[in-house]
Design an enzyme around this catalytic site. Sequence first.
Site, PDB file in Angstrom:
ATOM      1  CG  HIS A  47      19.684  -6.169  35.966  1.00  0.00           C
ATOM      2  ND1 HIS A  47      18.961  -7.313  36.209  1.00  0.00           N
ATOM      3  CD2 HIS A  47      18.959  -5.154  36.499  1.00  0.00           C
ATOM      4  CE1 HIS A  47      17.834  -7.006  36.846  1.00  0.00           C
ATOM      5  NE2 HIS A  47      17.814  -5.705  37.038  1.00  0.00           N
TER       6      HIS A  47
ATOM      7  CE  LYS B  39      19.741 -17.202  25.881  1.00  0.00           C
ATOM      8  NZ  LYS B  39      19.488 -17.003  27.297  1.00  0.00           N
ATOM      9  NE  ARG B  40      20.254  -7.893  25.640  1.00  0.00           N
ATOM     10  CZ  ARG B  40      21.531  -7.703  26.008  1.00  0.00           C
ATOM     11  NH1 ARG B  40      22.367  -7.111  25.185  1.00  0.00           N
ATOM     12  NH2 ARG B  40      21.956  -8.090  27.204  1.00  0.00           N
TER      13      ARG B  40
ATOM     14  CE  LYS C 119      21.664 -11.862  26.359  1.00  0.00           C
ATOM     15  NZ  LYS C 119      21.378 -12.466  27.667  1.00  0.00           N
TER      16      LYS C 119
ATOM     17  CB  THR D 147      14.531 -14.554  33.521  1.00  0.00           C
ATOM     18  OG1 THR D 147      14.528 -13.757  32.335  1.00  0.00           O
ATOM     19  CG2 THR D 147      14.967 -13.709  34.706  1.00  0.00           C
TER      20      THR D 147
ATOM     21  CE  LYS E 277      10.844 -15.697  31.497  1.00  0.00           C
ATOM     22  NZ  LYS E 277      11.162 -14.614  30.555  1.00  0.00           N
TER      23      LYS E 277
END
Length: 845
Positions: free
Chosen positions: A382, A574-575, A580, A682, A686
């Site tokens: 991942h 998100k985390r 990120k 992901t 969405k």
Amino acid sequence: MATKHPHKKKVAEAPQTVAQKDVASNANLSVEELKKLIVHHLHTTIGTSAQKASKLAWWQAVVATVNEFIFDRLTKTQYSNVQRDSRAVHYLSAEFLMGRLGVNNLCNLELYDTVKEALKELGKDIHEILEEEPDMALGNGGLGRLAACFIDSLATLNYPCVGYGIHYENGLFRQEIREGRQVERPDSWREYGCPWEVCRPESEQNIPIGGYVETQQAPDGSQRKVWHPKSLIKGVPWDIPVVGYRGSSVTILRLWESRANDAFDWDVFNAGGYVDAQEEKAEAEVISKVLYPNDSTEAGKMLRLTQQYFFTACSLRDILRRYNRAHHHDYGKFALKNVIQLNDTHPVIAIPELMRLLIDEEGVAWDQAWNIVQQVFAYTNHTLLPEALEKWPVYIFEKLLPRHLEIIYEINYRFLNNEVEAMWPGNDDVKRKLSIIEEGPCRMIRMANLAVIASSRVNGVAKIHSDLVKADLFPEFSKLWPNKFCNVTNGVTPRRWLLSCNKGLASLLNETCGNDWALHLDDTIKMKQYADDASFQKRFMDVKRENKVALAEEIEKLTSVVVSPDSMFDVQVKRLHEYKRQHLNLLYILYLYRKLLANPSLKIVPQTFIFGAKAAPAYHLAKDIIYAINVIGDKINNDHRINNQIKVVFIPNYRVSLAEKIIPAADISEQISTAGYEASGTSNMKFSMNGALTLGTMDGANIEIVEKAGIENNFIFGLSVEEVQSLKANGYNPWEYYNNNPDLKAVLDWLDSDYFTPSYAGALSSIKRSLLDGGDPFLVLADFDSYVKAHEKAQELYKDQSAWARAAIINASSMGFFSSDRSIQDYVDNVWNLKTLDVVDDITM
């Protein structure tokens, strides 16, 4: 009669129970029948009356009613699996981020509207009742949510499976924001029990830990290894049924709770040691206490490894128990009947554990055991981030898992001296790189190398990620076993992430695409033909605005910040991690704020920037970024000079139930990771599925999303993977960007002041230091200018609501590929080799 998706049939009135009714008839249940059932369970299961029942009691009564359908179908599914001795996949994951099950189960059983009406006639609002349900705190981010989507799809597509994980008492943590800073608190999600789950004490396991290994020699000269553990930990299974769409099948998520084998020492208690008497109980129970304990200490490392071993050992014993019930310890067919998917490196300890069980406890020879292992296991990678490719100190294995260390050494010795030596004779450099053991001052066990060596298939989770896994992460392994590597692009379940959470858009899809799109997401492409229809555009945007109104109300309730649903909702949830790049988003907000202050007459598209994220407790910079978002947001939100043209909101304790409210309301989906670092993502799927436009880099699944929806209907910026690699290879200097861009320099210098933190100058300086003195490892400054231009394009398009609606409709209608049903079918075809199971409706007693 067996059927994959049973036909609906009329149900006769039955005042007391529906356990014998076919699940497919759920949609034909009358409102009156469900009213009787709910009140029946309110009286007999919950033990209260309609006159004095709390909202929690009403929710529990609804769950008890729905469970009649679920457990009946679960029994039939399991019976069908046993009768056919089906090959099954066992999905091992440290996380299963299930969220709430109420709305999802009602929609999958096609009961939502009927239950809604039944509760209305009983004087209750379904939304208020279902809000009583706590989120199942069983995961952190995308990894766990992906696992939850996959279990949903496996049940929907009727593939035999069991999900295995840990029954966390507190999950990750409940996030509170105090004076702008993250504070971690226990997330006691099942403090008062969880009515969806059932304990299965008949399947509990006893797991050895610690101790030493004895070599015993038989009279014939053969040797046998005997592990003498220091202690045993009891693994108690809790089953959560997972309902397939339209009740196709019901599978289980089996989660293991740790308990002491002997929970209470009466002798110590009677001698006055009232606390010490429960010491063993406390030590055992901490294993399933929290998700991802802080591993910056040796104790934290030992606890994490113990967690991973505990749940995989319990799971493997459970798999062997069920296999041996049919095959009586004949392992000739074990690999034909079982496949075990390792969701990242957390469950990789299952590889030496299965070897140990087969060799030491079942008497299987090494070569046969290793052949079974290599056929049974498959590994999903991942991430390319080094810290996520787990390595464990050898000395910790010596303390906790001495027999497993011996097995790992043997696997490594045979691999290096057979496969590697044959491919690269005499090349010690390659051997050092591919070895499971990393030499150094502290010898480490490379779990990713072990996973690749032992698995039949290794997959990445987006096309670009899978290519990088082969080219950059495991190039020698790819050369050694070129057919072992494949790609399975991630997907999300449209049942939860559209049908359940965005009923307005679901209604439009029913109208334009038919009623089966939630099962065949490719059908949503039919909505694309309405993208230029002005009246349909208005209806689509009306749905979006209704969702924004609902989210604005939630934001005010949670944060006391008032935002306008007519502003552009720009969302990054998100985390919290540097790659990120939430801090890139923050720098743009500062840039925009500075422009508005410099020019009071400037008019921009009003924008609401919405964040949601948790930072790991020991990740100090990530927590500083959360603090910065909150204090900067507080300053901007109360600055009347900018006329409410910008609002900044940090929604605390981000979780699945909040995501279900945020995602349908988003206009912009921020997917801004440094190219080459996000394996897939992901949330990007969405958001697009719900009609948001992606503002992102060409990273992970963003690439495939814009291929499907059109790059012209999204906002792509920043360096490519190749440009990132080239810039780093040639020596990236963030100071050049700082010195050459006055706007960037100004906002970074702002962080050193006390403008946002009065009397605390430099409270935000750690972010600036990470970007300049820290070398800006994720190229925030290099991408800043391109990021600003992408936002400017987004503002221009948003001014033309017709053009925006067109792009949003095209995004929402083009996401068929990103259904987790397609992902699961890819796994079935390329990794698992499963067959669908028709569920038997009539069980022979």
